[in-house]
Write a protein that holds these residues in place. Sequence first.
Motif, PDB file in Angstrom:
ATOM      1  N   PRO A 175       0.828  -1.205   0.000  1.00 31.80           N
ATOM      2  CA  PRO A 175       0.000   0.000   0.000  1.00 31.80           C
ATOM      3  C   PRO A 175       0.865   1.260   0.000  1.00 31.80           C
ATOM      4  N   VAL A 176       0.411   2.270  -0.726  1.00 26.92           N
ATOM      5  CA  VAL A 176       1.149   3.527  -0.839  1.00 26.92           C
ATOM      6  C   VAL A 176       0.489   4.624  -0.009  1.00 26.92           C
ATOM      7  N   HIS A 177      -0.827   4.762  -0.152  1.00 31.36           N
ATOM      8  CA  HIS A 177      -1.583   5.761   0.599  1.00 31.36           C
ATOM      9  C   HIS A 177      -2.614   5.059   1.486  1.00 31.36           C
ATOM     10  N   GLU A 178      -3.106   5.769   2.490  1.00 30.19           N
ATOM     11  CA  GLU A 178      -4.114   5.161   3.360  1.00 30.19           C
ATOM     12  C   GLU A 178      -5.369   4.842   2.588  1.00 30.19           C
ATOM     13  N   ARG A 179      -5.790   5.735   1.683  1.00 30.76           N
ATOM     14  CA  ARG A 179      -6.886   5.473   0.757  1.00 30.76           C
ATOM     15  C   ARG A 179      -6.294   5.361  -0.641  1.00 30.76           C
ATOM     16  N   TRP A 180      -6.840   4.451  -1.438  1.00 29.31           N
ATOM     17  CA  TRP A 180      -6.297   4.191  -2.768  1.00 29.31           C
ATOM     18  C   TRP A 180      -6.385   5.426  -3.651  1.00 29.31           C
ATOM     19  N   GLU A 181      -5.337   5.670  -4.423  1.00 32.78           N
ATOM     20  CA  GLU A 181      -5.306   6.733  -5.415  1.00 32.78           C
ATOM     21  C   GLU A 181      -4.890   6.137  -6.751  1.00 32.78           C
ATOM     22  N   LYS A 182      -5.329   6.771  -7.845  1.00 33.85           N
ATOM     23  CA  LYS A 182      -4.979   6.275  -9.174  1.00 33.85           C
ATOM     24  C   LYS A 182      -3.468   6.136  -9.299  1.00 33.85           C
ATOM     25  N   GLY A 183      -3.063   4.973  -9.789  1.00 35.83           N
ATOM     26  CA  GLY A 183      -1.649   4.676  -9.916  1.00 35.83           C
ATOM     27  C   GLY A 183      -1.107   3.821  -8.795  1.00 35.83           C
ATOM     28  N   ASP A 184      -1.827   3.753  -7.669  1.00 36.03           N
ATOM     29  CA  ASP A 184      -1.406   2.885  -6.572  1.00 36.03           C
ATOM     30  C   ASP A 184      -1.613   1.418  -6.960  1.00 36.03           C
ATOM     31  N   PRO A 185      -0.838   0.506  -6.365  1.00 36.67           N
ATOM     32  CA  PRO A 185      -1.088  -0.920  -6.623  1.00 36.67           C
ATOM     33  C   PRO A 185      -2.430  -1.330  -6.032  1.00 36.67           C
ATOM     34  N   TYR A 186      -3.059  -2.322  -6.649  1.00 33.14           N
ATOM     35  CA  TYR A 186      -4.334  -2.834  -6.141  1.00 33.14           C
ATOM     36  C   TYR A 186      -4.069  -3.834  -5.024  1.00 33.14           C
ATOM     37  N   VAL A 187      -4.772  -3.655  -3.908  1.00 34.81           N
ATOM     38  CA  VAL A 187      -4.846  -4.657  -2.859  1.00 34.81           C
ATOM     39  C   VAL A 187      -6.328  -5.019  -2.771  1.00 34.81           C
ATOM     40  N   CYS A 188      -6.698  -5.892  -1.871  1.00 33.97           N
ATOM     41  CA  CYS A 188      -8.098  -6.303  -1.876  1.00 33.97           C
ATOM     42  C   CYS A 188      -9.009  -5.325  -1.146  1.00 33.97           C
ATOM     43  N   ASP A 189      -8.445  -4.436  -0.332  1.00 37.02           N
ATOM     44  CA  ASP A 189      -9.270  -3.423   0.305  1.00 37.02           C
ATOM     45  C   ASP A 189      -9.777  -2.455  -0.753  1.00 37.02           C
ATOM     46  N   PRO A 190     -11.106  -2.224  -0.811  1.00 37.50           N
ATOM     47  CA  PRO A 190     -11.649  -1.291  -1.796  1.00 37.50           C
ATOM     48  C   PRO A 190     -11.035   0.093  -1.638  1.00 37.50           C
ATOM     49  N   PRO A 191     -11.102   0.919  -2.679  1.00 35.06           N
ATOM     50  CA  PRO A 191     -10.373   2.196  -2.663  1.00 35.06           C
ATOM     51  C   PRO A 191     -10.793   3.173  -1.575  1.00 35.06           C
ATOM     52  N   HIS A 192     -12.016   3.040  -1.080  1.00 32.45           N
ATOM     53  CA  HIS A 192     -12.483   3.989  -0.060  1.00 32.45           C
ATOM     54  C   HIS A 192     -12.092   3.570   1.350  1.00 32.45           C
ATOM     55  N   GLU A 193     -11.506   2.375   1.504  1.00 37.06           N
ATOM     56  CA  GLU A 193     -11.130   1.870   2.818  1.00 37.06           C
ATOM     57  C   GLU A 193      -9.612   1.919   2.997  1.00 37.06           C
ATOM     58  N   PRO A 194      -9.134   1.889   4.251  1.00 36.88           N
ATOM     59  CA  PRO A 194      -7.686   1.877   4.474  1.00 36.88           C
ATOM     60  C   PRO A 194      -7.025   0.716   3.738  1.00 36.88           C
ATOM     61  N   GLN A 195      -5.994   1.034   2.991  1.00 32.46           N
ATOM     62  CA  GLN A 195      -5.298   0.018   2.212  1.00 32.46           C
ATOM     63  C   GLN A 195      -4.424  -0.837   3.135  1.00 32.46           C
ATOM     64  N   GLY A 196      -4.715  -2.136   3.147  1.00 37.63           N
ATOM     65  CA  GLY A 196      -4.023  -3.063   4.047  1.00 37.63           C
ATOM     66  C   GLY A 196      -4.854  -3.455   5.248  1.00 37.63           C
ATOM     67  N   TRP A 197      -6.055  -2.898   5.371  1.00 39.69           N
ATOM     68  CA  TRP A 197      -6.917  -3.146   6.523  1.00 39.69           C
ATOM     69  C   TRP A 197      -7.237  -4.638   6.659  1.00 39.69           C
ATOM     70  N   TYR A 198      -7.813  -5.214   5.601  1.00 38.25           N
ATOM     71  CA  TYR A 198      -8.209  -6.620   5.640  1.00 38.25           C
ATOM     72  C   TYR A 198      -7.418  -7.495   4.663  1.00 38.25           C
ATOM     73  N   SER A 199      -6.582  -6.913   3.840  1.00 35.65           N
ATOM     74  CA  SER A 199      -5.846  -7.701   2.850  1.00 35.65           C
ATOM     75  C   SER A 199      -4.844  -8.636   3.516  1.00 35.65           C
ATOM     76  N   VAL A 200      -4.709  -9.828   2.935  1.00 34.54           N
ATOM     77  CA  VAL A 200      -3.671 -10.785   3.331  1.00 34.54           C
ATOM     78  C   VAL A 200      -2.587 -10.724   2.265  1.00 34.54           C
ATOM     79  N   PHE A 201      -1.380 -10.397   2.691  1.00 35.31           N
ATOM     80  CA  PHE A 201      -0.273 -10.215   1.763  1.00 35.31           C
ATOM     81  C   PHE A 201       0.678 -11.418   1.794  1.00 35.31           C
TER      82      PHE A 201
END
Length: 427
Positions: free
Chosen positions: A379-405
Amino acid sequence: MKRITFLFLMFLCVHTYVVASTFVRISGNQFLRNGKPYYFIGTNYWYGPILGSEGEGGDRVRLCRELDSLKVQGLDNLRILVGPDAGSVHANSVWPVLQQDDGTLNDTLLGGLDFLLAEMGKREMLAVIYLTNSWDWSGGYGSYLRRSGLGDSPNASGEGYNEYVKYASQFSLNKGAQEMYWTFVEKIISRTNRFTQVKYVDDPTIMSWQLCNEPRPFSKEAKEPFAVWLCESAARIKKMDKNHLVSTGSEGLYGCESDEELCERIHRDDNIDYLTVHIWPYNWKWVDKTRLVDDLPHSFMKTQWYIDLHTRMARGIGKPFVIEEFGYPRDRFSFSPGSSSTCRDSYFTYVMNAVLKSAERGGYLAGCNFWGWGGEAEPVHERWEKGDPYVCDPPHEPQGWYSVFQKDTSTREVIRSFVHQIDSICN
């Protein structure tokens, strides 16, 4: 000549049987795959088709590495979004989008879906594909309602939630929005994969078409039209596609305004093959942010209550059910890949053990898909921004909140252990 014709007809019959036998089927309260009971641990990987594209957001090298990694871990069941719809100006929605405001489809993203299914097919993996979303992070209901003339949806996050609910409740009542949805669904289901030249309706890689991610009526007044829309949509898909299962994508009881009768009646419909359940202890306020450890016993108790309720429901209608979304925050509410996840590991153990116990006795709980696979992304930003890598947390939620890496070794070890135990029962 007669002998040649006879042999050719025999070949067609055998070929048809072999192909048909590879589709996942329902037998009573169980899934069957290749004639054997199919119980599974899977994951959510909604962004897979975007990674599979050659356009913005695409990364086929990452996709193939992650599919290989998932396969090695025994995770062969992926729940994915067919593609985002154009989102609201008020929401932080996924980009790029598959369906534009005028209903035209992004051919590059369609190619991404084709590529994903082709690569999954090579690895003997299964896809559960949801066709829209009740939430604004991928357009969904709001996209169709805007095209019907109702304007942009309010932001479903935070203080805008109640306004969004009022807005989204109109979808079940809006025939124009539903017709647009059905037109889109027909385009997808009638598609032929450009890489394999296999029609989607003939592709055993697809386990189930799912009507929507977390469909809700969003109001008491919309409950009956909501049921009609789901059942009509399932019937339309079954008319087009005789090979695949159809599911709702519902959270279960909480996705039906806590109306147990409504939930059971919808899933009893002959065109809906199995029940779906989502469980979110933190989001549903079963646990407190500052008491993630102390509140684990309470989350177990509430989770068991929810599983038991839907087991009774599944038994009553004679169909299997799947916990296709569940998650738990990391320790100290961290979002960092590889950070301590003792609480999450305990919760995953509880849910996956329920699937294991069901598999041991041939029960109604047939599988689970944890939320969700973040893979090798950072994750790059707390909320997803265009150009950030995709994780499973939707863009409006904290990136890395529920994702398993990939870095989450303890969580992956829990998953691997239960996959191995369940596979040993089914095979």
